[in-house]
Write a protein that holds these residues in place. Structure first.
Motif, PDB file in Angstrom:
ATOM      1  N   ALA A  42      38.882  35.903  39.146  1.00 36.69           N
ATOM      2  CA  ALA A  42      40.224  36.134  39.693  1.00 36.69           C
ATOM      3  C   ALA A  42      40.226  37.207  40.775  1.00 36.69           C
ATOM      4  CB  ALA A  42      41.190  36.513  38.571  1.00 36.69           C
ATOM      5  N   LYS A  62      40.734  28.505  33.004  1.00 30.49           N
ATOM      6  CA  LYS A  62      41.916  29.005  32.287  1.00 30.49           C
ATOM      7  C   LYS A  62      41.930  30.533  32.289  1.00 30.49           C
ATOM      8  CE  LYS A  62      42.126  25.198  28.941  1.00 30.49           C
ATOM      9  NZ  LYS A  62      41.922  24.890  27.494  1.00 30.49           N
ATOM     10  N   LYS A  65      42.923  31.904  35.677  1.00 28.95           N
ATOM     11  CA  LYS A  65      44.378  31.879  35.878  1.00 28.95           C
ATOM     12  C   LYS A  65      45.056  32.986  35.063  1.00 28.95           C
ATOM     13  CE  LYS A  65      46.760  29.265  37.779  1.00 28.95           C
ATOM     14  NZ  LYS A  65      47.352  29.209  39.133  1.00 28.95           N
ATOM     15  N   GLN A  70      44.430  32.326  41.668  1.00 27.24           N
ATOM     16  CA  GLN A  70      45.482  31.631  42.402  1.00 27.24           C
ATOM     17  C   GLN A  70      45.510  30.124  42.194  1.00 27.24           C
ATOM     18  OE1 GLN A  70      45.177  32.698  46.539  1.00 27.24           O
ATOM     19  NE2 GLN A  70      45.223  34.859  46.094  1.00 27.24           N
ATOM     20  N   ASP A  71      44.375  29.445  42.348  1.00 25.34           N
ATOM     21  CA  ASP A  71      44.424  27.995  42.487  1.00 25.34           C
ATOM     22  C   ASP A  71      43.259  27.335  41.738  1.00 25.34           C
ATOM     23  OD1 ASP A  71      45.549  25.656  43.531  1.00 25.34           O
ATOM     24  OD2 ASP A  71      44.431  25.777  45.402  1.00 25.34           O
ATOM     25  N   VAL A  72      43.573  26.428  40.826  1.00 26.06           N
ATOM     26  CA  VAL A  72      42.571  25.638  40.119  1.00 26.06           C
ATOM     27  C   VAL A  72      42.735  24.188  40.557  1.00 26.06           C
ATOM     28  CG1 VAL A  72      41.757  24.804  37.877  1.00 26.06           C
ATOM     29  CG2 VAL A  72      42.516  27.179  38.123  1.00 26.06           C
ATOM     30  N   ASP A  92      46.181  23.309  39.021  1.00 25.08           N
ATOM     31  CA  ASP A  92      47.340  23.401  39.904  1.00 25.08           C
ATOM     32  C   ASP A  92      47.520  22.112  40.680  1.00 25.08           C
ATOM     33  OD1 ASP A  92      48.232  26.192  39.452  1.00 25.08           O
ATOM     34  OD2 ASP A  92      46.200  26.632  40.120  1.00 25.08           O
TER      35      ASP A  92
END
Length: 184
Positions: A42, A62, A65, A70-72, A92
């Motif tokens: 992260a 997981k 996040k 920010q963005d998976v 996401d």
């Protein structure tokens, strides 16, 4: 705050027990391990890609996040994959590659330019090995960071010789590698 330009493909086994059976992480320490890695991911990555399945990469996505990642992005073969749909909720968004499973396992790393491995499986080895061809024929060197704590030992020198493979054995070392890559 994550670097807005650095993304990585998270690779590793669907069978989570492989990192306990063959690696050096006790099952009892897995939650702490996920937290440590998730914080580092992260702090350094704006986007993580993975094949959305029940394995180690999804667990780490997981955690990423949970700690502000920010963005998976869940990557799928062309036409999707019904078996994986229950895991889309942890992404996401999802993206299809222009091909089937072979393209997914061999070319997904081109979307990120970086792979981070947490354990080994046949699919993971394909992803690592194929980076040779990205370098040789496309001129794209894709660094692979592989957590030694999740595998039985280093890969064969015949494979290491042709790919950009770097081992780490702590969250601190992973963070150091990612900071170095971000500076380039």
């Amino acid at each position: 705050m994550p670097n807005n330009n650095l993304s990585a493909l998270l690779i590793g086994p669907t069978d989570k027990t492989k990192i306990f059976r063959f690696g050096k992480i006790p099952r009892s320490d897995y939650d702490q391990y996920k937290e440590e890695v998730g914080k580092v991911l992260a702090a350094n990555l704006s986007t993580v890609y993975l094949i959305p399945d029940e394995g180690v990469p999804l667990d780490l996505a997981k955690s990423y996040k949970q700690f502000g990642g920010q963005d998976v992005v869940g990557a799928l073969p062309r036409g999707g994959c019904n078996v994986l749909e229950k895991y889309f909720q942890f992404c996401d968004r999802t993206e299809e590659v222009d091909g089937g499973w072979t393209v997914l396992n061999t070319c997904l790393s081109l979307r990120t330019g970086l792979m981070i491995g947490f354990g080994l499986s046949p699919g993971t080895l394909v992803e690592i090995a194929y980076s040779k061809y990205h370098k040789k024929y496309l001129g794209k060197n894709i660094p692979i960071l592989l957590d030694e704590r999740t595998i039985s030992g280093r890969l064969n020198p015949e494979l290491e010789d042709e790919v950009d493979l770097r081992y780490f054995n702590s969250a601190e070392k992973l963070n150091q590698f990612l900071e170095e890559i971000r500076r380039v």
